[in-house]
Design an enzyme around this catalytic site. Structure first.
Site, PDB file in Angstrom:
ATOM      1  N   ASP A 260      65.982 -28.260 -32.578  1.00 13.86           N
ATOM      2  CA  ASP A 260      65.228 -29.227 -33.351  1.00 13.86           C
ATOM      3  C   ASP A 260      64.160 -29.824 -32.419  1.00 13.86           C
ATOM      4  OD1 ASP A 260      66.377 -31.495 -35.965  1.00 13.86           O
ATOM      5  OD2 ASP A 260      64.370 -30.961 -35.304  1.00 13.86           O
TER       6      ASP A 260
HETATM    7  C1  GLC Z   1      62.538 -32.704 -37.323  1.00 12.78           C
HETATM    8  C2  GLC Z   1      63.742 -32.456 -38.207  1.00 12.78           C
HETATM    9  C3  GLC Z   1      63.888 -31.015 -38.644  1.00 12.78           C
HETATM   10  C4  GLC Z   1      62.508 -30.408 -38.838  1.00 12.78           C
HETATM   11  C5  GLC Z   1      61.865 -30.323 -37.467  1.00 12.78           C
HETATM   12  C6  GLC Z   1      60.440 -29.757 -37.555  1.00 12.78           C
HETATM   13  O1  GLC Z   1      62.883 -33.551 -36.259  1.00 12.78           O
HETATM   14  O2  GLC Z   1      65.004 -32.893 -37.698  1.00 12.78           O
HETATM   15  O3  GLC Z   1      64.658 -31.016 -39.859  1.00 12.78           O
HETATM   16  O4  GLC Z   1      62.616 -29.112 -39.405  1.00 12.78           O
HETATM   17  O5  GLC Z   1      61.824 -31.596 -36.817  1.00 12.78           O
HETATM   18  O6  GLC Z   1      59.614 -30.639 -38.258  1.00 12.78           O
END
Ligand code: GLC
Length: 688
Positions: A260
């Site tokens: 993430d």
């Molecule tokens: C965010 C979220 C995740 C998302 C990623 C890209 O922090 O936790 O669900 O897909 O970053 O935006």
């Protein structure tokens, strides 16, 4: 490319090239048609050559197919081995055509709608130039204080699994790679506070939080995203039990594990990595294949390799997964999927897509109260009040490519329809009060210690009630709000959640009775914050409720029951169940089969969701007091009866030990059938 060619390509890459290949940087750092670093890139001390080597771009800009095509072409041409970047975007509940939030879509109990949303989202994503999406989110959610419950199909592992798998089917049918997230147990963040630590036993992981991911991966989901969470006090992003034992050894999955956002660097905040170099080592060694936005792999993997902190085998395993994913998507032969914005615009504004989103909104709204004031009658004089009466912000969180200017307001929809007269409260026969949360109040980083209906709106509601005219609350929310004080002030309550691009028309059609509401709650509505977490499948316990007697299961100051249970939903007609029968017992090879007659006992056509809940009798392990095991939507004319077949698959009855093995269970299961999780209209005993 063949596997042999991929292996040859891998062998020809330098350590620096491999480290860059498992790194995702933001598209915004590549300007124009050239992957030249601008702005933030300069601060990251990345050279243009490093940028060109990166394996993936996270699309952090509004779609521009021609621009994206230029960047992909440029990076591919300038890469020493002409490896194209993979573009990824959060397409969570629609792309330009925005569907109801996933928590609302879960209320349809309709996998075919989730599959259709996936396919249409993918079609629009391809036209925008995206190769992959960070969806579906399949976290089982039980705590409405957590703002990200809006992103999930709900509290039931079975519903999350089937809706998530259907979304994967749709996305893959439409041609983009899917990513099951957040792996796993993100919804356990303490006190519903996003990013806060939580922890849970492996047994609970195997029985509740992991199954939806297994179903998404079994459906061919190409990626998983480890959660901002931990297991055994080891963060998911560097947890070998999760990323190797479960994902690789037990599930035999080759899905690419992408971190993430900046999660690898954030290991430093946990205090388990002294610097980004150690963070990179921990994550890569544990099996995290790609680094989203922390630059830890890009900058430190070559030196970790140099000093033997990680092996070339570990680096190759991660890099090969990225190359295989690109190969599976055909990017080596065809890295640019859309070359003109005219096609992008035409694809993203198709009427058929809007019609699909309208149907999803019609089926996801939940009628939670109605004293008979609904449906509205043509010719009525109606006052439309409240914060959302003239709002275009009906898309909900995680609707990055949706355009508010394309969203009709409720007032516009009723005015265009013309069957009722919009007037003020003095003149009105009925008052519609459109209110609730703003869409910015749910989603990532939006936890609420008090997820209650806004106080100033409650005061407004009370004033409207004081007029003595019937008041219909049209509720907009991204989570179950505490409605205990709200309910007595209403004659009817229609929960719209955040219904997406076509939400206003859907609500107008439902309120006018053109369509009969058929949504059933995908998540429990508590009476008070103190009850949280409260859900239909809580484990049994040693002391039971005993009318509030001392030393029994009780609150001194609150009821034990929720305000609205999981699975609840009203209609303008009524339904009944009868004649439930077990047609086939459960076996290793075949599901159990149950039939039941469903009758529309009212005067209007309508649809409902027959739900079947199961619980083992007398087994040597604690289990949920009941859990959703099968369901079926059924449409019936007034007075019509249909026999519905429900299949109960073994996985819906399995209980797992702390190694993830299904317990050898035999005996009888108590099955209850109803239209929500609390009413047992029919009860059966199933031999297993
Ligand atoms: C965010 C979220 C995740 C998302 C990623 C890209 O922090 O936790 O669900 O897909 O970053 O935006």
């Amino acid at each position: 490319m063949t596997e042999k060619q991929l292996l040859e390509l891998l062998a020809s890459m330098s350590a620096e090239e491999k480290a860059a290949q498992i790194s995702q940087i933001p598209l915004s750092m590549c300007a124009g048609g050239f992957a030249e670093p601008t702005g933030p890139m300069v601060e990251q001390q990345l050279t243009p050559e490093q940028v060109v080597l990166c394996g993936s771009l996270i699309c952090d800009q509004m779609p521009d197919a021609e621009k994206f095509a230029g960047i992909v072409r440029d990076m591919t041409e300038r890469h020493p081995h002409h490896i194209p970047p993979i573009l990824m975007r959060d397409v969570i509940h629609g792309c330009r055509t925005v569907y109801p939030i996933p928590l609302a879509l879960g209320c349809t109990f309709e996998e075919s709608l989730a599959e259709e949303m996936g396919a249409i989202s993918a079609e629009e994503a391809v036209a925008c130039g995206y190769h992959a999406t960070f969806a579906p989110m399949v976290d089982v959610v039980r705590d409405p204080r957590w703002g990200r419950v809006m992103e999930s199909p709900g509290e039931s592992p079975a519903l999350c699994g089937q809706m998530g798998a259907a979304m994967v089917r749709g996305l893959r049918k439409g041609g983009v790679a899917a990513c099951a997230k957040h792996f796993a147990g993100y919804g356990l963040c303490g006190s519903g506070l996003d990013y806060a630590p939580g922890d849970v036993s492996r047994t609970e992981m195997y029985n509740t939080y992991l199954p939806p991911f297994k179903e998404a991966l079994d459906e061919g989901c190409e990626m998983v995203m480890p959660a901002f969470m931990m297991v055994d006090r080891i963060p998911c992003i560097c947890n070998p039990w999760l990323l190797k034992e479960v994902l690789r050894n037990q599930w035999h999955s080759d899905a690419m594990a992408i971190s993430d956002y900046d999660d690898i660097r954030q290991l430093m905040y946990h205090g388990i990595a002294g610097d980004k170099r150690e963070a990179a080592r921990l994550a890569l060694s544990a099996g995290a294949d790609m680094d989203m936005m922390s630059f830890a792999y890009l900058r430190h993997v070559p030196e970790l390799l140099e000093d033997g902190s990680i092996s070339m085998e570990q680096l190759d395993e991660a890099c090969l997964r990225v190359l295989r994913l690109k190969n599976k998507l055909g990017l080596f032969e065809n890295p640019v999927w859309c070359v003109d914005n005219a096609r992008q615009e035409e694809t993203c504004t198709r009427q058929a897509h809007r019609s699909s989103a309208l149907e999803a909104a019609l089926r996801s709204c939940v009628l939670m109260k109605n004293d008979g004031v609904l449906p509205l009658k043509p010719g009525m004089k109606v006052a439309l009040e409240g914060s959302h009466a003239d709002s275009r912000n009906l898309l909900g969180s995680w609707s990055l490519d949706g355009l508010a200017q394309e969203v009709q307001t409720l007032r516009e929809s009723f005015a265009a329809d013309g069957r009722i007269t919009l007037t003020d409260t003095e003149e009105a026969d009925v008052i519609l009060f459109a209110a609730g949360e703003e869409q910015e109040e749910s989603g990532e980083g939006t936890s609420k210690a008090n997820p209650v209906f806004p106080e100033e709106q409650l005061q407004q509601l009370r004033q409207l009630q004081a007029t003595g005219k019937p008041v219909v609350l049209i509720l907009f929310c991204g989570r179950p709000l505490i409605l205990t004080d709200v309910l007595p002030c209403t004659n009817a309550l229609m929960n719209a959640w955040f219904p997406g691009t076509m939400g206003a028309d859907a609500l107008r059609m439902l309120l006018m009775g053109d369509r009969n509401p058929s949504g059933h709650l995908s998540m429990t509505f508590p009476r008070s914050v103190g009850q949280i977490p409260i859900h239909h499948d809580q484990l049994t316990t040693s002391r039971l409720y005993n009318g509030g007697a001392p030393y029994s299961l009780r609150y001194l100051d609150e009821d034990l029951s929720p305000l609205f249970p999981f699975g609840f939903g009203l209609s303008y007609t009524s339904f009944a169940l009868s004649g439930a029968k077990v047609q086939q017992p459960l076996s290793e090879e075949e599901p159990a089969v149950v039939t039941v007659d469903v009758s529309n006992t009212g005067s209007l056509p309508g649809e409902t969701v027959v739900q079947l809940y199961a619980r083992w009798k007398d087994i040597p392990v604690v289990q949920p007091k009941k859990r959703l095991a099968a369901w079926a939507r059924v449409a019936l004319e007034a007075g019509e009866t249909k026999t519905v077949t429900l299949k109960i698959f073994k996985k819906r009855l399995d209980l797992y030990d702390q190694q993830g093995n299904a317990r050898a269970l035999q005996g009888k299961c108590r099955l209850t059938l109803g239209f929500d999780s609390t009413t047992a209209a029919e009860v059966l005993c199933l031999d297993c």
